[in-house]
Design a protein around this motif. Sequence first.
Motif, PDB file in Angstrom:
ATOM      1  N   GLU A  39       1.073  -1.026  -0.099  1.00  0.00           N
ATOM      2  CA  GLU A  39       0.078   0.034  -0.101  1.00  0.00           C
ATOM      3  C   GLU A  39       0.849   1.314   0.035  1.00  0.00           C
ATOM      4  O   GLU A  39       1.815   1.367   0.660  1.00  0.00           O
ATOM      5  N   ASP A  50      -6.491  -9.484   0.684  1.00  0.00           N
ATOM      6  CA  ASP A  50      -7.680  -8.247   0.772  1.00  0.00           C
ATOM      7  C   ASP A  50      -7.993  -7.979   2.199  1.00  0.00           C
ATOM      8  O   ASP A  50      -8.343  -6.782   2.491  1.00  0.00           O
ATOM      9  N   LYS A  51      -8.259  -9.050   3.108  1.00  0.00           N
ATOM     10  CA  LYS A  51      -8.400  -8.818   4.411  1.00  0.00           C
ATOM     11  C   LYS A  51      -7.362  -8.192   5.066  1.00  0.00           C
ATOM     12  O   LYS A  51      -7.453  -7.186   6.135  1.00  0.00           O
ATOM     13  N   ARG A  92      -5.271  -5.819   3.830  1.00  0.00           N
ATOM     14  CA  ARG A  92      -5.390  -4.582   3.240  1.00  0.00           C
ATOM     15  C   ARG A  92      -6.458  -3.727   4.016  1.00  0.00           C
ATOM     16  O   ARG A  92      -6.402  -2.698   4.636  1.00  0.00           O
ATOM     17  N   GLU A  93      -7.645  -4.521   4.000  1.00  0.00           N
ATOM     18  CA  GLU A  93      -8.815  -3.910   4.578  1.00  0.00           C
ATOM     19  C   GLU A  93      -8.596  -3.540   6.130  1.00  0.00           C
ATOM     20  O   GLU A  93      -8.615  -2.259   6.777  1.00  0.00           O
ATOM     21  N   THR A  94      -7.862  -4.355   6.916  1.00  0.00           N
ATOM     22  CA  THR A  94      -7.584  -4.065   8.191  1.00  0.00           C
ATOM     23  C   THR A  94      -6.566  -3.220   8.467  1.00  0.00           C
ATOM     24  O   THR A  94      -6.584  -2.132   9.352  1.00  0.00           O
ATOM     25  N   ARG A  98      -5.755  -0.500   6.472  1.00  0.00           N
ATOM     26  CA  ARG A  98      -6.553   0.763   6.113  1.00  0.00           C
ATOM     27  C   ARG A  98      -7.427   1.243   7.152  1.00  0.00           C
ATOM     28  O   ARG A  98      -7.372   2.191   7.569  1.00  0.00           O
ATOM     29  N   ALA A  99      -8.117   0.250   8.131  1.00  0.00           N
ATOM     30  CA  ALA A  99      -9.017   0.659   9.211  1.00  0.00           C
ATOM     31  C   ALA A  99      -7.874   1.209  10.073  1.00  0.00           C
ATOM     32  O   ALA A  99      -8.409   2.109  11.063  1.00  0.00           O
TER      33      ALA A  99
END
Length: 473
Positions: A218, A353-354, A356-358, A360-361
């Motif tokens: 990222e 993907d999981k 990445r989502e974590t 960003r959160a």
Amino acid sequence: MTTTSHTSALDAVLSHIDTTLDASVERLFSLLRIPSISTQPSHAADCREAAEWLQADMASMGLTADIREVRWAAPGHPMVVAHDTTQAGKPHVLFYGHYDVQPTDPENLWKAPPFEPRLVEEPSGRKVIVARGASDDKGQVMTFLEACRAWKTVHGSIPVQVSVLLEGEEECGGSNLLPFLQENAAELKADVALVCDTSMADRQTPGITTSLRGMMAEEIIIECASHDLHSGIYGNAAANPIALLCQILASLRDADGRVTLPGFYDGIQDPSPETRAQWKTLFPDDAALLEEAGLSVAAGEKDYTAIEQTWCRPSCEINGISGGYEGEGFKTVLPAKAMAKVSFRLVPGQEPDKIRETFRAHVNAALPADAKVTFTAHGGSPGFEVSRDSRFLAPTLKALTDEWGIPAATIGCGGSIPVAGEVRDALGLDALMVGFAQSDDRIHSPNEQYGLDSFHKGVRSWARIIASLADAG
């Protein structure tokens, strides 16, 4: 052939490899002279020349070999596909390699022109082949092709069914590989994939790379004020994006080196005690891995050695950071924005993907009211692991042990080799990654080299593996 007859046949092949080594090296030199730099458009014709050279070389030994065009993404360097499937009923192997090479910059650091291969004797007496592509991956590709040539020359056939896929874009992203595999799945379907783009753990110990780390990356940009501010007038009162970014990045690991993202370690497993003991023999202390980099102490999770941290544990690393005034002298400015590039190396059991989502959160939760963040994704791939139930694993380990005289190891790789996952996704195959490169081969650097011993014993190793797989059922 029976196992006994394979043994006798193998001895004749190994003898032929030894007596024709000079001719094998000269063929490799011919391929190394072609400047097939895939990332530079000016070398597109050279990439095609390398593909045509390989097609002609495999055809000369009796394989059905073709140039295949790619069309899904630029730059579009062709694939080379070859088959010898005359041994019906025998195991079918798909060998993968790549003929493209990295750029040669900086050229002034090369001791001789990079595409004029030469044999150099090191102070230790070891001889090495020096040229761009010598190790990555032309030398490794030719170890397999020369083993096939020896079988064909001595006995008229290879004792397994063979398909070969050689790519021309591995060094520039390989965007065409997966769609090519998917479109040609029926033709390329085999029992097992063989990949020769990896290294040995040390100079003496052969091995099969059975696990790879995937990656999720990222780029984040944090912005606060509408423009750069005078630090005397606004300092302390205005939010500083560099300070915020540093706080967020520092919070990604705890004092014991563990990544702090919730659920980050869910679903992953440690290697077996037997595997950890084997790795401990290869790397008795952290310095055994880190000394070459001028380091001695592992910086990751406290309960894992340096080699375990790179071979079987996930990581979070800051690859780049910038913001504010970076020129000479000093400028008292509060920057309007700051940027960082962060990558996560992932192991089997983790979902890119999981993660990445974590991630960003985690970043969003740390931002104050006056800050905003922009994320840019840079790819995501899961980790890869060969099934220990593969019927081809044990015979390949035995063949390597027989050649090198030292028990072959199952090793990991901290990096990513996308083809391993792609042949599994597209073709449903395990990939056995058997390579003979060394840590001092200087791949991607000036004066790239490949040991003459790596090449010679690599050819002999593949000859043994071919014989061993023929009896694998």
